[in-house]
Write an enzyme that holds these catalytic residues in place. Structure first.
Site, short mmCIF file in Angstrom:
data_model
loop_
_atom_site.label_atom_id
_atom_site.label_comp_id
_atom_site.label_asym_id
_atom_site.label_seq_id
_atom_site.Cartn_x
_atom_site.Cartn_y
_atom_site.Cartn_z
N ASP A 1 -8.86 0.36 1.78
CA ASP A 1 -9.20 0.97 0.18
C ASP A 1 -10.39 0.80 -0.52
OD1 ASP A 1 -6.50 1.86 0.79
OD2 ASP A 1 -5.46 0.55 -0.76
N ASP B 1 0.77 -1.16 -0.17
CA ASP B 1 -0.13 0.03 0.04
C ASP B 1 1.00 1.17 0.11
OD1 ASP B 1 -2.51 1.60 0.29
OD2 ASP B 1 -1.93 1.65 2.32
N THR C 1 -3.00 5.64 -4.03
CA THR C 1 -1.71 6.25 -3.56
C THR C 1 -0.44 6.29 -4.37
OG1 THR C 1 -1.47 4.72 -2.22
CG2 THR C 1 -2.75 6.61 -1.39
N THR C 2 -0.29 4.95 -4.74
CA THR C 2 1.07 4.76 -5.70
C THR C 2 0.83 5.33 -6.86
OG1 THR C 2 0.94 2.55 -4.60
CG2 THR C 2 2.38 2.95 -6.39
#
Length: 537
Positions: free
Chosen positions: A385, A62, A95-96
């Site tokens: 998520d 994550d 997010t990545t």
């Protein structure tokens, strides 16, 4: 003033990096950070093991968790961590993606700066491209959002996050939880509590129509389970109050001592009687419960729990319809909440209170199970998520295809848009378009495919359909809408927006002044290919 005498403006020992050096330094920091999380993207992304100073281990892929756990010191890198945190807070996923797009925008800007294009022009071009990208995103988004779509969105978010074998049942639990707490197409995810316990398989995870409190009864004489519970919520201590000011009580006779103790007992008994008289048979107290009060409550057949977290008290109020009481004198039947059952159960060797079949059921609990602590932690992050993306889909009602499809389509349309712009901003818009292609390129790399071949195939496929994305399992190009690989539009919107704003801000910095207490952000000796982080520690 004497001729040639230096004017000292900054204190001694201040580190200062100017002009192109400052820009290169900041761009390199952004690139290294993006490179670090890049390998975790997609269904076939790898995990990172992070060990802190105390030896605690976190195993995750994550993006935001990795960046939060890393001890980052470089100021520009910290700005990219903020991008990931914003993405997590706003949508819960992507997010990545946000960080690698920001890193790629910085990387492409370097070659533009080398061509003597002013950083402000690059930033303006990026801003124009980001605005156009949002318009294109609106055009290619899909409005069809039913229950089936929500499950697909949840499954896409959880793919590659340690939940593979139980993806479908977990996705169903998440969708059920979100649809239950949704009110007028608004979802407050705070009303979905995630309680995790190891010692069982992932498939044993369940959705509780109510709240689980990780506490036990305060007295063994209390009932273990109650049906048709009437619940009182108290946020003040159930004990004799001490005086507000320092006071001294002088006792000159043993009889006075006895009377004093009896008076205290009477006060405690009165408090308990007020609870019992209101009709309550379950009490959740945010503060302490006196030993004597525990005894009287047990005698009256009331199940009591003390030192319950404020957030749990709020969830209980939402689930059962109870009113949180500060003063026992105000407690009446109208303030009590209803639940079908309240029961103390043993889960993985620990007692927990299950408040089930709550009247309102506008607050639910997901009991997440896993074989070990690290497994259950990663499953919790995946579920978190999934809750975020399902909530975003319910609220917006718009989704886009996954598998790198929107990025390729936006890049294609941005290239056409760039041809309509005169001036040097055109080059920045083209660089922005190329930067977005880092997402499908990284998906291909992480799956062991040839990234160039995959990009060429995707570009060709997008001449026919905007939904063509990379199927990392077969290695081919597939219609992602048909394959059920879909994400909320908000994930992409926020990722592109925050990545471009962060890149613009970093590009406009031409002077880094660090105080004496801060070490200079030196990037020397860093090996980006090793995800080299020494100067950031």
């Amino acid at each position: 003033m004497a001729q040639g005498q230096p004017v000292i403006v900054l204190p001694e020992g201040t580190n200062r990096i100017l002009g192109r050096d400052a820009q290169r330094n900041n761009i390199l920091a952004g690139k290294v950070l993006a490179e670090t999380v890049r390998t975790t993207l997609g269904p076939k992304g790898m995990d990172k093991m992070l060990v802190d100073g105390l030896g605690d281990i976190v195993v995750t892929n994550d993006g935001v968790t990795i960046l939060k756990e890393m001890d980052i010191e470089h100021p520009a890198a910290k700005m990219l961590v903020e991008v990931a945190k914003t993405q997590e807070d706003e949508v819960g996923d992507g997010t990545t993606t946000a960080v690698i797009i920001a890193g790629e925008l910085l990387k492409k800007s370097e070659s533009l700066l080398d061509m003597d294009i002013h950083p402000t022009i690059v930033a303006m071009g990026y801003r124009q491209a980001a605005e156009k990208a949002q318009e294109i995103l609106d055009d290619i988004s899909i409005d069809d959002v039913g229950g089936d779509t929500l499950i697909k969105v949840a499954m896409t978010a959880m793919t590659g996050k340690g939940t593979e074998k139980a993806r479908e049942p977990l996705a169903k639990l998440v969708v059920d939880a979100v649809t239950q707490v949704a009110e007028d197409e608004k979802v407050d995810t705070d009303h979905i509590k995630i309680e995790k316990k190891d010692g069982a398989i992932v498939e044993d995870s369940e959705l509780i129509q109510g709240v689980i409190i990780d506490k036990e009864r305060v007295h063994p004489g209390m009932p273990k389970s109650l049906k048709n519970a009437k619940i009182a919520l108290l946020n003040s201590p159930l004990e004799v109050k001490e005086t507000e000011v320092d006071a001294e009580i002088r006792i000159t006779d043993p009889a006075q001592m006895t009377a004093f103790i009896q008076q205290e007992e009477t006060m405690v008994k009165d408090m308990v009687n007020k609870i019992v008289d209101s009709g309550a048979n379950v009490l959740f107290a945010q503060k302490g419960i006196d030993d004597l009060a525990q005894h009287y409550l047990a005698k009256a057949g009331v199940l009591a729990v003390r030192r319950v977290k404020k957030s749990d008290i709020e969830k209980l109020a939402k689930a059962t319809g109870a009113t949180v009481i500060s003063n026992l004198d105000d407690l009446s039947l109208d303030d009590l909440g209803d639940a079908g059952s309240v029961e103390e159960k043993k889960v993985s060797g620990e007692d927990m209170i299950f408040v089930e079949n709550a009247k309102e059921a506008k607050s639910v609990t997901l009991l997440v199970r896993g074989s070990t602590k690290h497994v259950v932690d990663e499953i919790e992050r995946a579920i978190d998520d999934a809750i975020g993306v399902v909530a975003a889909t319910v609220e917006d009602g718009k989704v886009v295809a996954g598998g790198g499809a929107p990025e390729i389509e936006i890049a294609k349309k941005l290239n056409d848009f760039a041809d309509s712009i005169s001036g040097r901003e055109q080059l920045a818009v083209k660089a922005f378009a190329e930067s977005l292609e880092v997402v499908p390129k990284t998906l291909a790399e992480n799956a062991g495919l040839d990234s160039i071949d995959s990009l060429v195939d995707l570009r060709a496929a997008h001449e026919k359909s905007a939904y063509m994305g990379l199927d990392v399992f077969s290695g081919g190009v597939t219609d992602m809408k048909e394959a059920g690989v879909i994400e909320p539009k908000r994930v992409k919107k926020q990722a592109i927006q925050s990545a471009s704003e962060a890149a613009e801000m970093i590009l406009r910095i031409d002077d880094v002044i660090a105080s004496t207490s801060t070490p200079a952000p030196d990037m020397g000796g860093m090996d980006p290919s090793m995800g080299g982080m020494p100067p950031m520690m």
